[in-house]
Write a protein that holds these residues in place. Structure first.
Motif: not given
Lengths: 323, 323
Positions: A36, A39, A60, A65, A73, A76-77
């Motif tokens: 991973t 982010t 993205t 997921p 993410d 969030q990103l």
């Protein structure tokens, strides 16, 4: 660092004056990474790509997921980079994905179709037509929200299970994507088997069915080293949108040896040599790919990145280097 | 192994029907190897290349052993392969080298000139004109013995010390080599910086000075990933002789990251896709490069070799492979 004056800029006849690079490293490049990537590193990668002059940076994917854990993410990103003065398309596999993207203010989305039944089944667990039916409301709702839609089409030249892909099959799915409202298409050579004549024939076949070249982008993989030659052929046909991945990040899990996307640096080297404007600062881009390679713990597969790598880079030395 | 039907053969307009590959792996590819390759391995490599269908295989160099220790066994090697039913050119740096080659019955020789003063000085410790003067009796005596002479010209596009190389400079040395009797020229992009427009402009400039395309071969390096795109441009101009190195062996010691010669397999993949006849069996060639890679102790840099590598190969897995 680049040597002063190299490559020498020598325009060739009948090539476009400008090319738009659709940078896919942050999405297509990273999605198959096992470890991973934090982010904040992804956000920094996108910021550095923008700073290097790239103007379209796929950020993205709003996929479930479970399918692509690396991009879990997305929520969030996206807000971390949403204010950058560049286009930030995001992949949306279905209406749920579109909802998530629209909620965050995405202005460009992309759907991901397949030209072959085998890959539609493997990648989407659907037939080609079932996948198209799934995309139809996605595209319709995106267009209703005045959001730009790109349609990716994978396996346009060869398929690992089916071999050569008939042109008519590709043309049919392209037409379907455009008819449902896609603004542009990206013709993917997912396993990298295309050669320049095949590229030209597909582009011509699409033109003959009323698809203008201006709506077509090309997405070549370098699995057999053909990506840049194919790109040259596409440019000669008038294509002005070329997908590439910074540092050559990424690959196709179904191609045995996953040398992946055309490296943005290799593309920029050729375009600069041809005198075609891209707005990209090659040294800055190379530094970004070196930085990302260090984060991922292995050297970039891009030939240009290796050739230009900085002396102090962790990966400035090609492990296969002879001297 | 290749997938049935891939690449799909789709001819493109205005390309030659046949291309002659000038295979340089055994000479140019091996000459910079540090560890000495046993003579019998070199001979076996050349036999396998011939068996894969290559018809012009540069075998070795009759250079002074102090300059290129790896090829110090030219006298022992040449008789081991001299009976193969293929053309076996050898490099001869001077009259002494020519004597040695002729004594063994060589029917094709090559001299190695430079388009730039810096590289002439670095490689031959002579000015460009001093080097040409040295080659003049070599070429004259070879022609008198009815031996075919190839003239290599290095640094035709860029030079690591001088940057971009003026076309007139390249044209002048080409003319000098032809005027002294060379039958064909090989235009070398020794540091791999050329792009397609530059290639076309040089070929055109040579034509304008009375040099027919039929006497011109191209020798591209993949340092910046441009070799195959440049080859496509050269084919579009009518060039039918292309230098390549099996498995992408070799490199230039003056280019920082020595990704070297265009890999023969990557070239054959493109030519096969374009429906251009080369007579080469790609699976057999790839197996040969895998075999040689195992002898040299590292994977081939050729993308096609990596993609097609056999499951049981020591180097079937790319070390950068993601899955």
């Amino acid at each position: 660092m680049t040597v002063q004056g190299l490559p020498m800029a020598v325009p060739a006849r009948d090539l476009p004056a400008r090319v738009r690079i659709h940078e896919v490293g942050a999405r297509d490049g990273l999605q198959n990474e096992k470890a991973t990537v934090p982010t904040e590193i992804k956000a920094e990668f996108i910021r550095r790509l923008a700073d290097a002059g790239l103007t379209t940076i796929e950020a993205t994917s709003f996929v479930h997921p479970r399918w692509v854990p690396q991009l879990a993410d997305a929520e969030q990103l996206f807000p971390l980079v949403g204010d950058l003065p560049v286009a930030l398309p995001v992949l949306v596999p279905n209406e749920r994905g579109l909802d998530r993207a629209l909620a965050l203010g995405a202005r460009r989305v992309a759907v991901f179709a397949s030209a072959t039944e085998s890959f539609a089944k493997a990648n989407l667990n659907r037939t080609v037509d079932e996948a198209l039916a799934m995309f139809e409301p996605v595209v319709a709702r995106a267009k209703a929200a005045d959001v730009h839609v790109r349609g990716y089409l994978s396996m346009c030249f060869g398929d690992p299970w089916e071999g050569p892909v008939p042109l008519e099959q590709v043309v049919r799915v392209c037409r379907a994507l455009l008819d449902m409202g896609c603004d542009e298409l990206s013709l993917g050579d997912t396993i990298g088997v295309a050669t320049p004549g095949h590229v030209l024939r597909l582009l011509t076949a699409l033109n003959e069915q009323g698809v203008p070249t201006s709506t077509l982008g090309v997405h070549f993989h370098d699995t057999y080293g053909q990506a840049l030659a194919n790109t040259l052929a596409a440019l000669q046909h008038g294509v002005t949108t070329v997908d590439a991945s910074a540092g050559g990040l990424g690959g196709c899990p179904y191609a045995k040896s996953a040398t992946g996307n055309l490296a943005t640096e290799d593309l920029v080297w050729m375009l600069r040599g041809l005198g075609i404007d891209t707005g990209v600062d090659l040294d800055r881009l190379t530094a970004t790919s070196e930085w990302m390679a260090a984060r991922l713990g292995r050297p970039s597969p891009s030939r240009t990145v290796r050739a230009l790598s900085h002396e102090d880079s962790e990966y400035s030395e090609d492990s296969h280097k002879e001297r």
